[in-house]
Enzyme design. Sequence first.
Site, PDB file in Angstrom:
ATOM      1  N   ASN A 166       0.849  -1.186   0.000  1.00 50.44           N
ATOM      2  CA  ASN A 166       0.000   0.000   0.000  1.00 50.44           C
ATOM      3  C   ASN A 166       0.888   1.241   0.000  1.00 50.44           C
ATOM      4  OD1 ASN A 166       0.693   0.619   2.784  1.00 50.44           O
ATOM      5  ND2 ASN A 166      -0.698  -1.033   3.371  1.00 50.44           N
ATOM      6  N   HIS A 167       0.268   2.403   0.133  1.00 52.82           N
ATOM      7  CA  HIS A 167       1.011   3.666  -0.016  1.00 52.82           C
ATOM      8  C   HIS A 167       1.688   4.132   1.273  1.00 52.82           C
ATOM      9  CE1 HIS A 167      -0.516   4.233  -4.064  1.00 52.82           C
ATOM     10  NE2 HIS A 167      -1.760   4.097  -3.637  1.00 52.82           N
TER      11      HIS A 167
END
Length: 203
Positions: A10-11
């Site tokens: 994910n980010h």
Amino acid sequence: AIDPVRFIMNHSSGKQGHAIAAELARLGADVTLVSGPVALPDPPGVAVVRVENAREMLAACRAALPADVAVCAAAVADWRPKETPLQKIKKEAGAPPPAIRLVENPDILRTLAADGPQRPRLVVGFAAETEQVVAHAAAKLRRKNCDWILANDVAPGSGTFGGDRNAVTLLRRDSAPEPWPPGSKQEVARRLAGLIAEELGRG
């Protein structure tokens, strides 16, 4: 890992967790930081354990017990591929994309917050949400049995995931939500570390 080349991520940058570890160490705590794969330097005065996946992270957290406080700020993947082949999955002309069957990862926050002799006195979680942020965080606080949870809005365009600033709301058991003003992740970490020190001082 999906195969030896590809993986699910994910980010999240890890900046908030690293900042919290640094601030707790600055206040004199003996800190173990269990960190996923991030491009950040180790905080000064902190013992760092680096892991690659959720199962390794849970094992490292358990190995760090007993502890007075557990702060779970990592954005751990909820699922992982059921099978990870030893060789790269090859694309074949005309063939459909391969199906990736997912299974649930261990719930690190809920595991550490479970009642038992090694449960830290204070368990703090984070709730990264994209809508109904405070309501979802409140439900997570009850579901995971943690003491505090910090809700942060990571909706597209918020700039918090991977960025240098954060805006959080602190939720504690049996207390009204406490919105904090937007600030740097360092400022959020400093405020949280101070509250943790106050809470431990009451004992």
